[in-house]
Write an enzyme that holds these catalytic residues in place. Sequence first.
Site, PDB file in Angstrom:
ATOM      1  N   ASP A  24       0.820  -1.138  -0.159  1.00  0.00           N
ATOM      2  CA  ASP A  24      -0.012   0.110   0.194  1.00  0.00           C
ATOM      3  C   ASP A  24       0.733   1.424  -0.094  1.00  0.00           C
ATOM      4  OD1 ASP A  24      -1.851  -1.947   0.332  1.00  0.00           O
ATOM      5  OD2 ASP A  24      -2.808  -1.165   1.990  1.00  0.00           O
ATOM      6  N   LYS A 129      -6.489  -5.006  -3.166  1.00  0.00           N
ATOM      7  CA  LYS A 129      -7.201  -5.562  -1.706  1.00  0.00           C
ATOM      8  C   LYS A 129      -8.345  -4.567  -1.424  1.00  0.00           C
ATOM      9  CE  LYS A 129      -3.753  -4.404   1.635  1.00  0.00           C
ATOM     10  NZ  LYS A 129      -4.316  -3.450   2.394  1.00  0.00           N
ATOM     11  N   CYS A 162      -2.118  -2.095   7.923  1.00  0.00           N
ATOM     12  CA  CYS A 162      -2.072  -3.023   6.704  1.00  0.00           C
ATOM     13  C   CYS A 162      -1.029  -4.132   6.846  1.00  0.00           C
ATOM     14  CB  CYS A 162      -2.242  -2.615   5.487  1.00  0.00           C
ATOM     15  SG  CYS A 162      -3.918  -1.733   5.168  1.00  0.00           S
ATOM     16  N   GLN A 202       7.747 -12.675  21.868  1.00  0.00           N
ATOM     17  CA  GLN A 202       7.373 -13.962  22.472  1.00  0.00           C
ATOM     18  C   GLN A 202       8.091 -15.047  21.354  1.00  0.00           C
ATOM     19  OE1 GLN A 202       3.586 -15.100  23.792  1.00  0.00           O
ATOM     20  NE2 GLN A 202       3.012 -12.775  22.634  1.00  0.00           N
TER      21      GLN A 202
HETATM   22  C1  C5J Z   1      -3.222   0.686   5.490  1.00  0.00           C
HETATM   23  C2  C5J Z   1      -4.993   2.199   6.522  1.00  0.00           C
HETATM   24  N1  C5J Z   1      -2.735   0.494   4.286  1.00  0.00           N
HETATM   25  N2  C5J Z   1      -4.333   2.619   7.483  1.00  0.00           N
HETATM   26  N3  C5J Z   1      -4.351   1.321   5.477  1.00  0.00           N
HETATM   27  O1  C5J Z   1      -2.501   0.711   6.598  1.00  0.00           O
HETATM   28  O2  C5J Z   1      -6.043   2.543   6.413  1.00  0.00           O
END
Ligand code: C5J
Length: 224
Positions: A24, A129, A162, A202
């Site tokens: 992203d 996505k 994400c 962990q």
């Molecule tokens: C991602 C979001 N890519 N923060 N999206 O982290 O909304």
Amino acid sequence: MAIIEAEPYPFEFDPARASLLIIDMQRDFLEPGGFGAALGNDVLLLRRTIAPTRRLLEKARAAGLCIIHTREGHRPDLADLPPAKKARGKLPTGIGDPGPMGRILVRGEPGHDIIPELRPLPGEPVVDKPGKGAFHATDLDAMLKNRGITQLIVCGVTTEVCVNTTVREANDRGYDCVVVADCVGSYFPEFQEMGLRMIKAQGGIFGWVASSEDVMTALPAMAP
Ligand code: C5J
């Protein structure tokens, strides 16, 4: 097999079975006028990831690593946008609404595209996505399995949303993930720190954390 110096312990890296997954890195998150900025965030906090990610991407390309990019976004008719996601935050300017870079997080709009610094090359898959996790409602798992990939080197934004969601999904599907600390970014410094700590806690409950320098050191030498 090579070793990536990582936490919580060195990672046995097999470049032939690894993919660089860049999550992203879109204008909507990294540039003024996008979704991140509409939420009131300082995009400069994410932009520090661009230079190291670009260096790692170039080195990974030269080493012949499988590269996969993702983008979060929705169909122009918003048929794949859950009403709960649209309503969340009661935003004056939210997903699907017009902004300075087109409709926010809508496929085909300028803001939805990957930033020019990290533009995918022809042949590098781009996974669109609709959710936070890159495995939800996508063909990413099939793409990885068809290529024999079992290890993911993960970059992108945002660390706690994400990136973390995708790493958790990958972990449950049996992939080993190395999150590249200086190539993932958050609008919130405390979430950046905790987002990384949660991965490697962990004994590496979700995976490993390494620097881009340490990943690049382990990559095969560049072709002449
Ligand atoms: C991602 C979001 N890519 N923060 N999206 O982290 O909304």
